[in-house]
Design a protein around this motif. Structure first.
Motif, mmCIF file in Angstrom:
data_model
loop_
_atom_site.group_PDB
_atom_site.id
_atom_site.type_symbol
_atom_site.label_atom_id
_atom_site.label_comp_id
_atom_site.label_asym_id
_atom_site.label_seq_id
_atom_site.Cartn_x
_atom_site.Cartn_y
_atom_site.Cartn_z
ATOM 1 N N GLY A 6 30.650 45.290 43.619
ATOM 2 C CA GLY A 6 31.704 44.418 43.128
ATOM 3 C C GLY A 6 31.407 43.655 41.856
ATOM 4 N N ILE A 7 30.377 44.070 41.108
ATOM 5 C CA ILE A 7 30.079 43.438 39.834
ATOM 6 C C ILE A 7 30.045 44.501 38.740
ATOM 7 C CG2 ILE A 7 28.841 41.489 40.837
ATOM 8 C CD1 ILE A 7 26.224 42.876 40.160
ATOM 9 N N LEU A 8 29.726 44.095 37.518
ATOM 10 C CA LEU A 8 29.714 45.009 36.383
ATOM 11 C C LEU A 8 28.310 45.128 35.808
ATOM 12 C CD1 LEU A 8 32.937 43.668 34.662
ATOM 13 C CD2 LEU A 8 32.698 45.872 35.837
ATOM 14 N N ALA A 40 30.718 39.872 30.730
ATOM 15 C CA ALA A 40 31.531 40.378 31.843
ATOM 16 C C ALA A 40 30.720 40.420 33.138
ATOM 17 C CB ALA A 40 32.060 41.759 31.505
ATOM 18 N N PHE A 41 29.445 40.796 33.038
ATOM 19 C CA PHE A 41 28.564 40.787 34.206
ATOM 20 C C PHE A 41 28.440 39.386 34.793
ATOM 21 C CE2 PHE A 41 24.105 39.542 35.141
ATOM 22 C CZ PHE A 41 23.986 40.090 36.409
ATOM 23 N N ALA A 42 28.193 38.406 33.937
ATOM 24 C CA ALA A 42 28.034 37.026 34.405
ATOM 25 C C ALA A 42 29.292 36.539 35.114
ATOM 26 C CB ALA A 42 27.693 36.112 33.227
ATOM 27 N N ALA A 43 30.467 36.859 34.558
ATOM 28 C CA ALA A 43 31.722 36.442 35.182
ATOM 29 C C ALA A 43 31.930 37.134 36.520
ATOM 30 C CB ALA A 43 32.884 36.736 34.244
ATOM 31 N N SER A 44 31.519 38.397 36.631
ATOM 32 C CA SER A 44 31.757 39.152 37.864
ATOM 33 C C SER A 44 30.937 38.617 39.037
ATOM 34 C CB SER A 44 31.462 40.636 37.646
ATOM 35 O OG SER A 44 30.077 40.893 37.466
ATOM 36 N N LEU A 45 29.868 37.881 38.761
ATOM 37 C CA LEU A 45 29.044 37.328 39.839
ATOM 38 C C LEU A 45 29.785 36.284 40.665
ATOM 39 C CD1 LEU A 45 25.634 36.908 37.978
ATOM 40 C CD2 LEU A 45 26.170 38.586 39.759
ATOM 41 N N THR A 46 30.888 35.761 40.146
ATOM 42 C CA THR A 46 31.666 34.760 40.878
ATOM 43 C C THR A 46 32.902 35.361 41.551
ATOM 44 O OG1 THR A 46 32.984 34.179 38.926
ATOM 45 C CG2 THR A 46 30.919 32.985 39.260
ATOM 46 N N SER A 47 33.047 36.671 41.539
ATOM 47 C CA SER A 47 34.263 37.297 42.063
ATOM 48 C C SER A 47 34.229 37.402 43.587
ATOM 49 C CB SER A 47 34.429 38.696 41.475
ATOM 50 O OG SER A 47 33.463 39.584 42.014
ATOM 51 N N PRO A 48 35.390 37.322 44.246
ATOM 52 C CA PRO A 48 35.465 37.534 45.695
ATOM 53 C C PRO A 48 34.973 38.919 46.100
ATOM 54 C CG PRO A 48 37.489 36.520 44.877
ATOM 55 C CD PRO A 48 36.705 36.927 43.671
ATOM 56 N N ALA A 61 31.251 38.718 46.466
ATOM 57 C CA ALA A 61 30.862 37.910 47.625
ATOM 58 C C ALA A 61 30.974 38.710 48.921
ATOM 59 C CB ALA A 61 31.730 36.654 47.693
ATOM 60 N N ALA A 62 32.081 39.442 49.073
ATOM 61 C CA ALA A 62 32.303 40.217 50.295
ATOM 62 C C ALA A 62 31.286 41.336 50.430
ATOM 63 C CB ALA A 62 33.718 40.780 50.301
ATOM 64 N N ARG A 63 31.016 42.033 49.341
ATOM 65 C CA ARG A 63 30.105 43.181 49.401
ATOM 66 C C ARG A 63 28.651 42.750 49.510
ATOM 67 N NH1 ARG A 63 34.754 44.203 47.560
ATOM 68 N NH2 ARG A 63 35.692 46.275 47.771
ATOM 69 N N ALA A 64 28.316 41.654 48.881
ATOM 70 C CA ALA A 64 26.957 41.133 49.020
ATOM 71 C C ALA A 64 26.673 40.737 50.467
ATOM 72 C CB ALA A 64 26.762 39.939 48.082
ATOM 73 N N GLN A 65 27.678 40.185 51.123
ATOM 74 C CA GLN A 65 27.506 39.804 52.524
ATOM 75 C C GLN A 65 27.256 41.032 53.391
ATOM 76 O OE1 GLN A 65 30.942 37.908 54.323
ATOM 77 N NE2 GLN A 65 29.702 36.943 55.897
#
Length: 275
Positions: A139-141, A232-240, A243-247
């Protein structure tokens, strides 16, 4: 899953340096790795004797792995009001006045793959090397130049496959795609790299440096592209989505342990099916 990164430097000859990574158990990239590597690359660039630098690993099963996302905030904080440390590192490496060689035995994904892509030559163990840009699957870039360099090396369609699938690729496929310079039988890898390093070290440094610069003018991504991808990578770290996939990946890591790092492409598919 990590302890402080260890980077050791050896000088097998006056003109050759070997940089060895050891951050067991899985050689995760951490902020200390980035800053130490930048110091090493700068030091070698300022040394008129250094002509060839070989990057290798001392951790079985891994070359340099992806960035430890649990420490991403620390790296981003340190980047405030300055060129990001990672962008500075890969730019310095790509344009350095020496020839860089990645000797890849084991897994190299994400930031590790992006560091290998910033090297001039990449030689991979046919039996043991594994490559990937797994970011989209979690879920990130990609933010370290992977999309920019892979597109130039592989072409649009194969770069899309690699980045969008977030899967693992073996050394023979990587060689076929143009991802690595050669895939070499594992038993021959060290000897092959040593022979190439010695050959290049025997040539005139100024001629090597100029030839590299001429090719780099045509092939290297500009800083503006690298900075845009990093932002874009830095911004994607705050995306829902992240968060869901990291969990889910965290749950799998608790259940399966080291196997998640060994077969990350497979487990990314499992994690996304659970969301």
């Amino acid at each position: 899953m990590t302890q402080p990164s260890t980077i050791s430097v050896q000088a097998p000859t006056p003109k050759i340096r070997t940089v060895t990574f050891a951050n067991p158990p899985v050689n995760l990239m951490v902020p200390e790795t980035v800053h130490r590597l930048r110091e090493v690359v700068t030091q070698f660039s300022d040394d008129p004797q250094v002509q060839v630098v070989v990057f290798t690993s001392d951790t079985p099963g891994f070359f340099i792995n992806h960035f430890d996302l649990a420490q991403a905030g620390e790296l981003l904080t340190q980047d405030a009001d300055a060129t990001p440390a990672w962008i500075d590192l890969v730019e310095r490496l790509s344009t350095a006045p020496f020839i860089s060689i990645a000797s890849i035995r084991g897994r190299t994904r994400g930031a590790g793959n992006e560091l290998a892509l910033a090297c001039d030559l990449r030689y991979a163990s046919r039996e043991q090397a594994v490559f990937g840009q797994p970011e989209v699957g979690i879920g990130i870039l990609p933010g370290g130049g992977g999309t920019q360099r892979l597109t130039r090396l592989l072409g649009r369609d194969r770069a899309l496959e690699v980045v969008l699938s977030a899967d693992d690729y073996d050394a023979d496929t990587a060689r076929q795609y143009g991802w690595v310079t050669r895939a070499v039988p594992d038993a021959d890898l060290d000897g092959f790299v040593d022979a190439m390093a010695s050959r290049l070290a025997s040539f005139d440094k100024g001629t090597l440096q100029t030839a590299k610069a001429q090719i780099s003018q045509v092939t290297l991504p500009p800083r503006t592209e690298l900075l845009a991808a990093y932002t874009a990578f830095a911004a994607s770290l705050t995306s829902p989505a992240f968060a869901a996939r990291a969990q889910e990946m965290g749950k799998l890591a608790e259940q399966k342990g080291l196997d998640v790092e060994l077969r990350m492409g497979d487990y990314l598919a499992v994690a996304n099916q659970q969301i």
